[in-house]
Design an enzyme around this catalytic site. Structure first.
Site, PDB file in Angstrom:
ATOM      1  N   LYS A  76       0.428  -1.501  -0.221  1.00  0.00           N
ATOM      2  CA  LYS A  76      -0.379   0.090   0.072  1.00  0.00           C
ATOM      3  C   LYS A  76       0.934   0.871   0.548  1.00  0.00           C
ATOM      4  O   LYS A  76       2.389   1.371   0.569  1.00  0.00           O
ATOM      5  CB  LYS A  76      -0.744   0.147   1.314  1.00  0.00           C
ATOM      6  N   SER A 151      -9.117   1.297   3.323  1.00  0.00           N
ATOM      7  CA  SER A 151      -8.658   1.648   2.108  1.00  0.00           C
ATOM      8  C   SER A 151      -7.457   1.153   1.400  1.00  0.00           C
ATOM      9  O   SER A 151      -6.976   1.993   0.751  1.00  0.00           O
ATOM     10  CB  SER A 151      -8.319   3.131   3.560  1.00  0.00           C
ATOM     11  N   SER A 175      -9.295  -1.607   7.403  1.00  0.00           N
ATOM     12  CA  SER A 175      -9.333  -0.566   6.426  1.00  0.00           C
ATOM     13  C   SER A 175      -8.605  -2.225   5.341  1.00  0.00           C
ATOM     14  O   SER A 175      -7.426  -1.989   3.707  1.00  0.00           O
ATOM     15  CB  SER A 175      -7.965   0.074   5.889  1.00  0.00           C
TER      16      SER A 175
END
Lengths: 483, 116
Positions: A76, A151, A175
């Site tokens: 990420k 997310s 997330s």
């Protein structure tokens, strides 16, 4: 032969000499390049990754291979990777190149993984859909009119679409687990303090944790093994012994007690209820005892979280002031103008919402009624889990209230978006580990179920997931399968 | 059950609310924007008042929990701040870290004049 698309499969194929790392990485890069609409990546390190793949193949030939040597992985874009753009999905850091590697990136490198690129995310990890990135939305590979969740949107989409076999995400209120559920993956939020936050751009420091996403429990276990452990650079890192997580996936589960908080399951989407029921049935067949368990106060978790996380974010994001790094507005007239305009231009709408909510909760006159009260509710929730874990070894819940929703459905209603995290938030508040596994489908849309455990019980959660996945094949399905 | 009510809908703002039962108005939002040093235009500010009001209505559920005698919990794991020997262990990497800075000179960050 087709490239193995799981972390464990890729590692085994490399070890057996069935393919080279260069082949795997090249195939990954081609797949990423062929699908820009998916929006899974912010940046791709093509040349660097191929060079690392060649080096990995050479090391393997010299007899010097680690557990992940040569396996293509992405992380990420909230993790610093030296010499690579690290954007947090934000205009604020759109051109910022990190000067050092995050601890988890160091861990992956030490295990031999090849970092293919940085995956897309909701800006500064704030979101539950993948629609809040400065670099455009991420789509759900199972149905491109729907969200992948957030997310860690790109981390989930990239694995589900077969672009890389495994990724790292972060989880502050769900997330990792929620996008894993929406994308048919296994995703783990470790115990708070299990994985170092050094080099992970901070959202809410008492809630954030890094963790793995992959198709199955073995994949998640291999990634967790590379990143778990004490790090003195992170003052919240815990000196707890690191288990053998891959071995744990095959551990027996007979005799374990799994609690089901029946009050949480009332009025659930029928497909989600069905998936949880299937997990229960399969675990019982494997010798697990499923019993009702009480979890008081967890329904207040969303309210407490949307005080605490924004409050911590308002402090963490105050460092973005246009002075030392990140976006600076043009021609500032004064220092105040520098701050106000750099931040107005650099941050997106959801980030501004959360900073302002957090500022409210911390401001004079409201601090006791909001921030302090939320912290006291947090203790109640942590204690409720501790009491439950005196009776059971793990807890089973849905991961999300529904399968993936359509793009744009909740973008005008922040509170509806926040309510996506109702099942995932309590684990962050209590600091306990949570694992989401593929538990069923609603038509073509994946549904996840969640296992929660006491602090540092990741091995037990992996054992339960492993047992479920030996008896089922939801985790083996891929978007576009004939079935 | 409270959780299923949570799932169905967030509470709508009170339709006959007196000004002082609302959490936040334009002046309050302006103050928050000032504290947070974020410039907002009028359209944004107006929308944010409504959005923050909805968020704070959701958050108000925490007022329903009995927290009598319960201490605040700052961290989920009982940790004490680790101490270490008082020795310099960092190396000077200022030039390296400043490579990504907007404006530097002689190792200092440049900003508009602060002191008149």
């Amino acid at each position: 032969m087709s490239a193995p698309d799981t972390v464990a499969g890729a590692a085994a194929a490399l070890a057996a000499g069935e393919c080279s790392s260069v082949e795997l990485v090249r195939r990954s890069l081609e797949a990423i390049e062929a699908d820009p609409m998916l929006g899974a990546f912010v940046s791709v390190r093509a040349d660097a990754a191929l060079a690392e793949a060649e080096a990995a193949d050479a090391r393997r030939a010299a007899g010097d291979a680690g557990p992940l040597t040569g396996v293509p992985i992405a992380v990420k874009d909230l993790f610093c990777a030296r010499g690579t753009r690290t954007t947090a999905g934000s205009r604020m850091l759109a051109d910022w190149v990190a000067p050092y590697d995050a601890a988890v990136v160091e861990g992956l490198r030490a295990a031999g993984a090849v970092l293919v690129g940085k995956t897309n995310l909701d800006e500064f990890a704030m979101g539950s859909s993948g629609e809040n990135s400065h670099f455009g939305p991420t789509l759900n590979p199972w149905d491109r009119t729907r969200v992948p969740g957030g997310s860690s949107s790109g981390s989930a989409a990239a694995v589900a679409a077969g672009l890389v076999p495994g990724t790292l995400g972060t989880d502050t209120g769900g997330s990792i687990r929620q996008p894993a559920a929406f994308c048919g993956l296994t995703g783990l939020k470790p115990t708070y303090g299990r994985v170092s936050r050094w080099g992970m751009i901070a959202f809410a420091s008492s809630l954030d944790q890094a963790g793995p996403l992959g198709h199955g429990a073995e994949d998640v276990a291999l990634l967790l093994q590379a990143i778990a452990g004490f790090d003195e650079r992170d003052s919240t890192s815990v000196e707890a012994p690191v288990d053998d997580y891959p071995a744990a996936c095959g551990a027996p589960v007979e005799g374990l007690r799994v609690g089901i908080p029946e009050a949480l399951l009332e009025q659930l989407d029928p497909a989600v209820a069905g998936a949880v029921a299937e997990v229960r049935a399969v675990l019982e067949d494997a010798g697990v005892r499923c019993v009702p368990v009480r979890l008081d106060h967890v329904e207040a978790g969303v309210g407490a979280y949307y005080v605490l996380a924004p409050a911590e974010a308002s402090t963490n994001l105050s460092r973005f002031d246009g002075v030392r790094f990140g976006h600076r507005c043009a021609d500032p007239a004064s220092i105040d103008d520098l701050y106000r305009r750099s931040r107005a231009e650099g941050f997106g709408a959801e980030v501004k919402r959360r900073i302002l909510t957090g500022t409210y909760a911390l401001s004079a006159g409201y601090h006791d009624a909001y921030y302090r009260r939320a912290q006291r509710v947090r203790r109640r929730i942590r204690d409720a889990f501790a009491a439950a874990f005196a009776e059971v070894d793990a807890i089973l819940t849905p991961t999300t209230p529904t399968p993936a929703f359509p793009l744009g459905e909740k973008t005008d209603d922040p509170v509806a978006m926040y309510l996506q995290d109702v099942f995932t938030i309590p684990a962050n508040l209590a600091g306990i580990p949570g694992l989401s596994l593929p538990a069923g489908f609603a038509g073509a849309l994946p549904i996840g179920a969640q296992l929660l455990g006491p602090h540092f019980a990741e091995a037990r959660l992996l054992a339960l997931a492993g047992a479920f996945q030996r008896a089922t094949d939801h985790h083996r399905r891929r978007p576009g399968d004939a079935s | 059950m409270i959780l299923s009510a949570t799932l169905r809908a967030a509470p709508a703002p009170l339709s006959n609310a007196e000004p002082d039962t609302m959490h936040i108005d334009a002046a309050a939002l302006s103050h928050l924007a000032e504290l947070a040093r974020i410039g907002l235009d009028d359209g944004e500010a107006q929308q944010l008042v409504a959005e923050l009001e909805a968020i704070l209505a959701l958050v108000d559920r925490i007022q329903e929990v009995d927290v009598e005698g319960v201490e605040p919990l700052a961290h989920p794991i009982d940790l004490a701040q680790r101490l270490r020997p008082d020795r310099v262990t960092e190396t000077d990497l200022r030039d390296h870290y400043q490579e990504g800075a907007p404006a530097v000179e002689d190792g200092l960050f440049l900003v508009p004049r602060v002191v008149e």
